[in-house]
Design a protein around this motif. Sequence first.
Motif, mmCIF file in Angstrom:
data_model
loop_
_atom_site.group_PDB
_atom_site.id
_atom_site.type_symbol
_atom_site.label_atom_id
_atom_site.label_comp_id
_atom_site.label_asym_id
_atom_site.label_seq_id
_atom_site.Cartn_x
_atom_site.Cartn_y
_atom_site.Cartn_z
ATOM 1 N N ALA A 1 -0.885 -8.189 -0.286
ATOM 2 C CA ALA A 1 -0.167 -7.464 0.766
ATOM 3 C C ALA A 1 -1.014 -7.378 2.024
ATOM 4 O O ALA A 1 -0.506 -7.506 3.149
ATOM 5 C CB ALA A 1 0.212 -6.064 0.272
ATOM 6 N N GLY A 2 -2.333 -7.183 1.855
ATOM 7 C CA GLY A 2 -3.226 -7.136 3.008
ATOM 8 C C GLY A 2 -3.361 -8.484 3.678
ATOM 9 O O GLY A 2 -3.427 -8.585 4.911
ATOM 10 N N VAL B 1 -2.646 -4.255 -10.912
ATOM 11 C CA VAL B 1 -2.000 -3.211 -10.086
ATOM 12 C C VAL B 1 -2.257 -3.481 -8.619
ATOM 13 O O VAL B 1 -1.356 -3.417 -7.772
ATOM 14 C CB VAL B 1 -2.496 -1.811 -10.494
ATOM 15 C CG1 VAL B 1 -1.999 -0.763 -9.502
ATOM 16 C CG2 VAL B 1 -2.049 -1.474 -11.900
ATOM 17 N N LEU B 2 -3.501 -3.766 -8.279
ATOM 18 C CA LEU B 2 -3.855 -4.002 -6.880
ATOM 19 C C LEU B 2 -3.136 -5.225 -6.326
ATOM 20 O O LEU B 2 -2.729 -5.248 -5.160
ATOM 21 C CB LEU B 2 -5.366 -4.174 -6.749
ATOM 22 C CG LEU B 2 -6.230 -2.964 -7.145
ATOM 23 C CD1 LEU B 2 -7.701 -3.294 -6.988
ATOM 24 C CD2 LEU B 2 -5.866 -1.748 -6.306
ATOM 25 N N ALA C 1 -6.642 -15.000 0.648
ATOM 26 C CA ALA C 1 -7.644 -13.939 0.541
ATOM 27 C C ALA C 1 -9.045 -14.473 0.819
ATOM 28 O O ALA C 1 -9.891 -13.760 1.360
ATOM 29 C CB ALA C 1 -7.580 -13.294 -0.843
ATOM 30 N N VAL C 2 -9.282 -15.750 0.477
ATOM 31 C CA VAL C 2 -10.617 -16.297 0.650
ATOM 32 C C VAL C 2 -11.061 -16.284 2.102
ATOM 33 O O VAL C 2 -12.243 -16.216 2.420
ATOM 34 C CB VAL C 2 -10.679 -17.732 0.073
ATOM 35 C CG1 VAL C 2 -9.812 -18.679 0.905
ATOM 36 C CG2 VAL C 2 -12.119 -18.250 -0.001
ATOM 37 N N PRO D 1 2.282 -2.833 -2.741
ATOM 38 C CA PRO D 1 3.003 -3.253 -1.519
ATOM 39 C C PRO D 1 2.244 -2.940 -0.234
ATOM 40 O O PRO D 1 2.682 -3.322 0.844
ATOM 41 C CB PRO D 1 4.302 -2.452 -1.594
ATOM 42 C CG PRO D 1 3.923 -1.204 -2.338
ATOM 43 C CD PRO D 1 2.887 -1.615 -3.334
ATOM 44 N N THR D 2 1.141 -2.202 -0.353
ATOM 45 C CA THR D 2 0.362 -1.848 0.832
ATOM 46 C C THR D 2 -1.002 -2.522 0.776
ATOM 47 O O THR D 2 -1.464 -2.946 -0.289
ATOM 48 C CB THR D 2 0.162 -0.322 0.909
ATOM 49 O OG1 THR D 2 -0.460 0.132 -0.294
ATOM 50 C CG2 THR D 2 1.486 0.396 1.095
#
Length: 468
Positions: free
Chosen positions: A37-38, A13-14, A47-48, A18-19
């Motif tokens: 999204a972040g 889910v995470l 992300a790393v 979209p946010t």
Amino acid sequence: MESLPDSGMLLAVLEQAPTLVCVSEFVSGRIVYLNPAGVDLLGLGEAVHAYARTTAELFTDVGLVQAREVESALADRGEWNGLTEFRHFVTGEPIPALISTFVLQHASGGPSLIASIAQDRRSAEDEEQRMYRALGESAYRAREQQAIADLSQLAVAGDLNELLLAAAGAAAALMGVQCSSIARVSDDGELTVLAYRGPAPSPATFAPGTGSQPGFAAASGEVTVCADRIAETRFSTVGMSGRGLQSGVCVPFGSEAVWGVLTAHSRRPRDYTDRDLTFLRSVTAVLSAAIRRIEAEAALVHQSLHDPLTGLPNRELARRQIDEALDAARRSDTRVALLLVDLDDFKTVNDSLGHAGGDDALIVLAGHLRAAVRPGDTVARLGGDEFVVVCEHVAGATEAAAIAARITGGLADLNRAGALEWPISGSVGVALSDPESTREELVRRADSAMYRAKAAGAGGYAFYDGTF
């Protein structure tokens, strides 16, 4: 990631949210999770690249100003909501965001975490601006429609002067210009201002043709826009300059020929939009329709009060003119002379020339009567070959006799000159009013005098002798 609860479903889910979703350690602020999204929002690439950073590095100076307030709220209430500002790691661009952040207690008693969910406000701000613009456009259209509806109501039932003032006022108010006016075009091209809204003094006229912007619009019959008079070469802007005006738009209007021009002027340079021009055209369409109605009504009234053959006032209008003349004579202690004119032996003229020839004789007589009387006297056709002349403010019998003599003598001159296909003459009966005279009585006296004139011989005149 190892600090997160082991839940593949939650993670899925995470990952698809979209946010921005971020999880960090409460004490150190070290980021332990940032969703795709972040990562995209902050320009981190992967992300790393976020896991070696603290949350403080994500914010601009504006966002960091709130840090103490956020920390205090998390310690006291365990949550905080509000606006903040992230930093894009590539461009340095500030990113306004709406953020909700709250404390997560570790189920196994480990260190507490902070979860943050943030929504990019850049598109929201654009959307708000679009919404405000749309609301503004909607409100403006509503005002336009109401203004046109009000003008249309006046166009159906109102007075023309009232309608023109309302139209000038609507143009000034909705377009936000300093002044607006409506001017009527005269036969020589000069424009006379009939309605004006704006600072005093009101202009009285506009120069014709290239002498002014309204004159140019009237002559060309085209909408004329002047965004800045400094660059204008088509027409003189001296009048605009003298009144401190920098730009303007003129819309000519009318049914067939140009009747008038609606003008809106501003003290600053301005590009008049399609919306402006559409509104002004709507206003002038209402004005044109009103003028058609008024002119049609005036034509009907004229037809109802004038003789179709000669164009003279008819019996009904003659009655009104006699009543008005008698009322004025009583107020000013003057006299009215009523002259009843009848063609002599008109049946012979008709029999000799036919009805068309008889009509021509009546038209000649009508023109002769208009030429023989004084300026301001009324000549009317009562019917058939009978005409009446209403003379106000006559000095007495001598002046009335002079008018009657010009009528009979002029016809005699026409006959001697051979200007007529068949000789005609007219007998004239003259009656002078007194303070007690009524219309009916004055007409009877003139009629009696006319028969006395006929009895004395064709082509003469006689005064009422006191008997019927």
